[in-house]
Design a protein around this motif. Structure first.
Motif, PDB file in Angstrom:
ATOM      1  N   UNK A 142      71.889  62.886  -6.537  1.00 58.67           N
ATOM      2  CA  UNK A 142      71.983  62.953  -5.077  1.00 58.67           C
ATOM      3  C   UNK A 142      73.241  63.673  -4.606  1.00 58.67           C
ATOM      4  N   UNK A 143      73.995  64.243  -5.533  1.00 59.53           N
ATOM      5  CA  UNK A 143      75.264  64.918  -5.214  1.00 59.53           C
ATOM      6  C   UNK A 143      76.205  63.946  -4.491  1.00 59.53           C
ATOM      7  N   UNK A 144      76.265  62.735  -5.016  1.00 60.67           N
ATOM      8  CA  UNK A 144      77.108  61.692  -4.417  1.00 60.67           C
ATOM      9  C   UNK A 144      78.387  61.522  -5.226  1.00 60.67           C
ATOM     10  N   UNK A 145      79.496  61.434  -4.540  1.00 61.66           N
ATOM     11  CA  UNK A 145      80.780  61.269  -5.196  1.00 61.66           C
ATOM     12  C   UNK A 145      80.989  59.803  -5.588  1.00 61.66           C
ATOM     13  N   UNK A 146      81.323  59.569  -6.848  1.00 61.92           N
ATOM     14  CA  UNK A 146      81.612  58.217  -7.328  1.00 61.92           C
ATOM     15  C   UNK A 146      83.058  58.082  -7.794  1.00 61.92           C
ATOM     16  N   UNK A 147      83.852  59.120  -7.578  1.00 65.53           N
ATOM     17  CA  UNK A 147      85.250  59.084  -8.010  1.00 65.53           C
ATOM     18  C   UNK A 147      86.097  58.317  -6.997  1.00 65.53           C
ATOM     19  N   UNK A 176      80.048  63.287  -9.450  1.00 68.34           N
ATOM     20  CA  UNK A 176      78.917  62.369  -9.534  1.00 68.34           C
ATOM     21  C   UNK A 176      78.680  61.946 -10.979  1.00 68.34           C
ATOM     22  N   UNK A 177      78.970  62.835 -11.913  1.00 66.51           N
ATOM     23  CA  UNK A 177      78.651  62.598 -13.316  1.00 66.51           C
ATOM     24  C   UNK A 177      79.906  62.307 -14.123  1.00 66.51           C
ATOM     25  N   UNK A 178      80.800  61.526 -13.543  1.00 66.22           N
ATOM     26  CA  UNK A 178      82.015  61.131 -14.241  1.00 66.22           C
ATOM     27  C   UNK A 178      81.803  59.851 -15.032  1.00 66.22           C
ATOM     28  N   UNK A 179      82.924  59.249 -15.445  1.00 69.63           N
ATOM     29  CA  UNK A 179      82.839  58.028 -16.234  1.00 69.63           C
ATOM     30  C   UNK A 179      83.028  56.780 -15.408  1.00 69.63           C
ATOM     31  N   UNK A 180      82.676  56.835 -14.142  1.00 68.90           N
ATOM     32  CA  UNK A 180      82.931  55.717 -13.239  1.00 68.90           C
ATOM     33  C   UNK A 180      81.826  54.671 -13.256  1.00 68.90           C
TER      34      UNK A 180
END
Length: 270
Positions: free
Chosen positions: A85-90, A98-102
C-alpha cells in the motif's frame, strides 16, 4: 531542434560506443501508478512516440480494474509490484520505508504475496515478476523470501554491484547490504540509476545538465555488455521540465544506433 550544447557529451559517448561496435541498453521505470490519469496518458503517449517500453510500478493495495482496463489498450507496458500500500512503517527519525524491519517478516512477505497475486490477476499479459520497494528501500533480510513468492527480480536505486559509487546514497536503504545479497539463485537485481526528480529541493525536475552527467557517470561505471541504464520517473509529479527532458532523451536515444530501449522482462531473462 534539440539543444546540442548540454547533450553533446552524451552524444559523443554514444558515438564512441558505436565506433567500437557496442550498444547500451536503457530501461524506463515509472513509480506509483494506481489509476488512469492525464499524466499517465501523457507518459504513455510520449513513450509510444519513440517506441520506449515502460515498466509501471503499480501499488497493489490501491489499484483495481480501472487501471487494468485502461492499460489493456496499450502495448509495451510491463506491470511491476510496488510494495503493498506504499505505507510508511518507519519511525519519525528514520527514512520512510514500507519493507523495512519494523514488522514481522512473515507479515511483510504475506503482503507482498497478496500484491503479487492481485496484480498478476489484473494484468495477466503484462505482469512481470519484479518487486519495486516503495522509496527504493527494503530490509536485506526480506530478500531471500522473494523467490518463494514468485519474484524473479528486485529493483531499487543505485548500482547493482558492490564497490560502485552511488550518486545519491540516501535513495537506497543499506545499498551495500542489498548488493551483497546478489547474485542470488532465482532473483536478479535490476536497478534504476538516474532519477529526473529533485526530491530534496524544488520537487520538480533536476537540472538537465546534472541528469545528463548522471547518465554519463552510469556509462562509466557499468559493464555495457551486461548491464543497463535505468531511468526513474514519477508521472504523477512531473513538471514541464521533466516532460521536456524525457522528450529530448527519447528523441536522441531512439535514433542513435548505440542505444536500445529494453523491456524489463528482457533484462530479467538475460
Amino acid at each position: 531542434m534539440m539543444e546540442t550544447s548540454i547533450w553533446q557529451p552524451m552524444i559523443d559517448r554514444f558515438d564512441r560506443l558505436k565506433a567500437a561496435g557496442r550498444r547500451v541498453d536503457f530501461w524506463l521505470r515509472d513509480d506509483d501508478a494506481v489509476e488512469p490519469t492525464p499524466a499517465l496518458d501523457r507518459l504513455i503517449d510520449l513513450a509510444d512516440r519513440f517506441s520506449v517500453p515502460i515498466t509501471l510500478a503499480v501499488i497493489p493495495g490501491h489499484t483495481g480494474g480501472e487501471l487494468s482496463h485502461y492499460l489493456a489498450r496499450h502495448d509495451d507496458i510491463g506491470i511491476a509490484v510496488h510494495g503493498w500500500t506504499h505505507q510508511n512503517h518507519a519511525t519519525p527519525l528514520e527514512k520512510r520505508q514500507e519493507l523495512g524491519g519494523h514488522r514481522p517478516r512473515e507479515i511483510v512477505l504475506d503482503e507482498l504475496g497478496r500484491g503479487y497475486s492481485h496484480l498478476k490477476a489484473l494484468h495477466p499479459s503484462s505482469f512481470v515478476p519484479l518487486l519495486v520497494p516503495p522509496w527504493n528501500r527494503i530490509d536485506p533480510g526480506l530478500i531471500e523470501g522473494l523467490p518463494g513468492i514468485g519474484f524473479m527480480a528486485l529493483s531499487v536505486f543505485g548500482p547493482e554491484r558492490k564497490g560502485r559509487s552511488n550518486p545519491d546514497g540516501a535513495k537506497t536503504m543499506k545499498s551495500g547490504s542489498i548488493a551483497s545479497a546478489f547474485p542470488r539463485d532465482g532473483l536478479s537485481l535490476i536497478n534504476t540509476h538516474v532519477d529526473v526528480m529533485d526530491w530534496h529541493g524544488t520537487r520538480g525536475c533536476r537540472d538537465h545538465r546534472e541528469i545528463i552527467q548522471d547518465i554519463i557517470r552510469r556509462l562509466d561505471e557499468m559493464n555495457v555488455d551486461e548491464e543497463a541504464v535505468g531511468i526513474l520517473t514519477h508521472h504523477l509529479v512531473h513538471d514541464e521540465s521533466v516532460w521536456e527532458f524525457l522528450s529530448r532523451l527519447f528523441e536522441l536515444t531512439a535514433v542513435h544506433p548505440a542505444c536500445r530501449w529494453r523491456r524489463v522482462s528482457d533484462l530479467i531473462a538475460r
